[in-house]
Design a protein around this motif. Structure first.
Motif, short mmCIF file in Angstrom:
data_model
loop_
_atom_site.label_atom_id
_atom_site.label_comp_id
_atom_site.label_asym_id
_atom_site.label_seq_id
_atom_site.Cartn_x
_atom_site.Cartn_y
_atom_site.Cartn_z
N PRO A 1 -19.97 -12.59 -0.48
CA PRO A 1 -20.41 -12.07 -1.79
C PRO A 1 -21.49 -11.00 -1.70
CG PRO A 1 -21.16 -14.33 -1.45
CD PRO A 1 -20.23 -14.01 -0.32
N THR A 2 -22.21 -10.93 -0.58
CA THR A 2 -23.24 -9.89 -0.43
C THR A 2 -22.68 -8.61 0.17
OG1 THR A 2 -23.88 -10.59 1.79
CG2 THR A 2 -25.01 -11.67 -0.07
N GLY A 3 -21.40 -8.63 0.55
CA GLY A 3 -20.79 -7.48 1.19
C GLY A 3 -20.80 -7.55 2.70
N ALA A 4 -21.41 -8.59 3.26
CA ALA A 4 -21.45 -8.76 4.72
C ALA A 4 -20.08 -9.21 5.22
CB ALA A 4 -22.49 -9.79 5.10
N ILE A 5 -19.64 -8.65 6.36
CA ILE A 5 -18.37 -9.06 6.96
C ILE A 5 -18.58 -10.38 7.68
CG2 ILE A 5 -16.62 -8.48 8.68
CD1 ILE A 5 -17.08 -5.54 7.95
N LEU A 6 -17.84 -11.41 7.27
CA LEU A 6 -17.96 -12.75 7.85
C LEU A 6 -17.01 -12.95 9.03
CD1 LEU A 6 -18.10 -14.71 4.48
CD2 LEU A 6 -20.02 -13.87 5.85
N THR B 1 -7.02 -3.39 10.15
CA THR B 1 -8.12 -4.33 10.33
C THR B 1 -8.27 -5.12 9.03
OG1 THR B 1 -9.25 -2.85 11.85
CG2 THR B 1 -10.58 -4.57 10.81
N VAL B 2 -8.30 -6.43 9.16
CA VAL B 2 -8.47 -7.31 8.02
C VAL B 2 -9.81 -7.99 8.15
CG1 VAL B 2 -7.54 -9.33 6.81
CG2 VAL B 2 -5.99 -7.66 7.85
N SER B 3 -10.59 -7.97 7.08
CA SER B 3 -11.94 -8.55 7.10
C SER B 3 -12.11 -9.55 5.98
CB SER B 3 -13.00 -7.45 6.95
OG SER B 3 -12.90 -6.51 7.99
N LEU B 4 -12.86 -10.58 6.26
CA LEU B 4 -13.29 -11.54 5.25
C LEU B 4 -14.72 -11.16 4.90
CD1 LEU B 4 -12.40 -14.08 3.72
CD2 LEU B 4 -13.33 -15.44 5.57
N VAL B 5 -14.94 -10.75 3.66
CA VAL B 5 -16.23 -10.21 3.23
C VAL B 5 -16.89 -11.20 2.27
CG1 VAL B 5 -17.37 -8.26 2.10
CG2 VAL B 5 -15.32 -7.87 3.48
N LEU C 1 0.86 -1.17 0.00
CA LEU C 1 0.00 0.00 0.00
C LEU C 1 0.90 1.23 0.00
CD1 LEU C 1 -2.69 -1.19 2.57
CD2 LEU C 1 -2.71 -1.37 0.08
N THR C 2 0.54 2.24 -0.80
CA THR C 2 1.44 3.37 -1.01
C THR C 2 0.97 4.69 -0.41
OG1 THR C 2 0.43 3.81 -3.16
CG2 THR C 2 2.37 2.35 -3.12
N GLY C 3 -0.25 4.73 0.15
CA GLY C 3 -0.72 5.99 0.69
C GLY C 3 -1.87 5.84 1.65
N ALA C 4 -2.10 6.88 2.43
CA ALA C 4 -3.20 6.89 3.40
C ALA C 4 -4.53 6.71 2.68
CB ALA C 4 -3.20 8.19 4.17
N GLY C 5 -5.40 5.92 3.27
CA GLY C 5 -6.73 5.68 2.71
C GLY C 5 -6.79 4.57 1.70
N GLN C 6 -5.66 4.08 1.25
CA GLN C 6 -5.64 2.99 0.27
C GLN C 6 -5.99 1.68 0.97
OE1 GLN C 6 -1.83 2.14 -1.54
NE2 GLN C 6 -2.80 1.46 -3.43
N GLN C 7 -6.75 0.84 0.29
CA GLN C 7 -7.14 -0.45 0.84
C GLN C 7 -6.72 -1.56 -0.11
OE1 GLN C 7 -11.31 -0.56 1.89
NE2 GLN C 7 -11.22 1.45 2.83
N ALA C 8 -6.62 -2.77 0.42
CA ALA C 8 -6.31 -3.94 -0.40
C ALA C 8 -7.52 -4.85 -0.42
CB ALA C 8 -5.10 -4.68 0.15
N ARG C 9 -7.82 -5.41 -1.58
CA ARG C 9 -8.92 -6.35 -1.71
C ARG C 9 -8.43 -7.55 -2.52
NH1 ARG C 9 -14.48 -5.89 -1.17
NH2 ARG C 9 -14.16 -3.67 -0.78
N LEU C 10 -8.30 -8.68 -1.82
CA LEU C 10 -7.92 -9.94 -2.47
C LEU C 10 -9.17 -10.77 -2.61
CD1 LEU C 10 -4.63 -10.70 -0.51
CD2 LEU C 10 -4.89 -9.49 -2.66
N THR C 11 -9.41 -11.30 -3.78
CA THR C 11 -10.64 -12.06 -4.02
C THR C 11 -10.33 -13.52 -4.32
OG1 THR C 11 -10.58 -11.45 -6.37
CG2 THR C 11 -11.86 -10.03 -4.92
N PHE C 12 -11.25 -14.39 -3.91
CA PHE C 12 -11.11 -15.82 -4.18
C PHE C 12 -12.49 -16.42 -4.39
CE2 PHE C 12 -11.68 -15.53 0.37
CZ PHE C 12 -12.50 -16.61 0.69
N THR C 13 -12.52 -17.58 -5.00
CA THR C 13 -13.77 -18.30 -5.20
C THR C 13 -13.96 -19.28 -4.05
OG1 THR C 13 -13.55 -18.11 -7.59
CG2 THR C 13 -15.04 -19.81 -6.78
#
Length: 86
Positions: free
Chosen positions: A68-73, A62-66, A30-42
């Motif tokens: 497909p509906t956008g709900a935090i699991l 904070t790391v979250s597992l989200v 991550l290179t700057g404030a406010g930037q987020q990472a999103r890794l996706t998997f099936t």
């Protein structure tokens, strides 16, 4: 009571990449404030996955597992020592 000075800046584009369950790790920078990472998997309903982070240089995040509906699991605070949650 007090005061504050605010500065508004554009956040860099979010980091996005696929990751495979049981596959290789994916390095994220991550290179700057406010930037987020999103890794996706099936995944499949009822599938159990675990998230492990290592080589962390961000003081706290904070790391979250989200789902497909956008709900935090699942969610966890991660520090430079890394972390694991499932």
């Amino acid at each position: 009571i007090g005061s504050a000075t605010f500065t508004l800046a554009l956040a860099p584009a979010d980091f996005t990449a696929p990751i495979l369950v049981g596959g290789s790790s994916v390095p994220v920078t991550l290179t700057g404030a406010g930037q987020q990472a999103r890794l996706t998997f099936t995944g499949a309903p009822g599938q159990h996955v675990a998230v492990q982070l290592s080589s962390v240089t961000i003081a706290q995040s904070t790391v979250s597992l989200v789902g497909p509906t956008g709900a935090i699991l699942a969610s966890a605070s991660i520090f430079t020592s890394g972390g694991f949650f499932d």
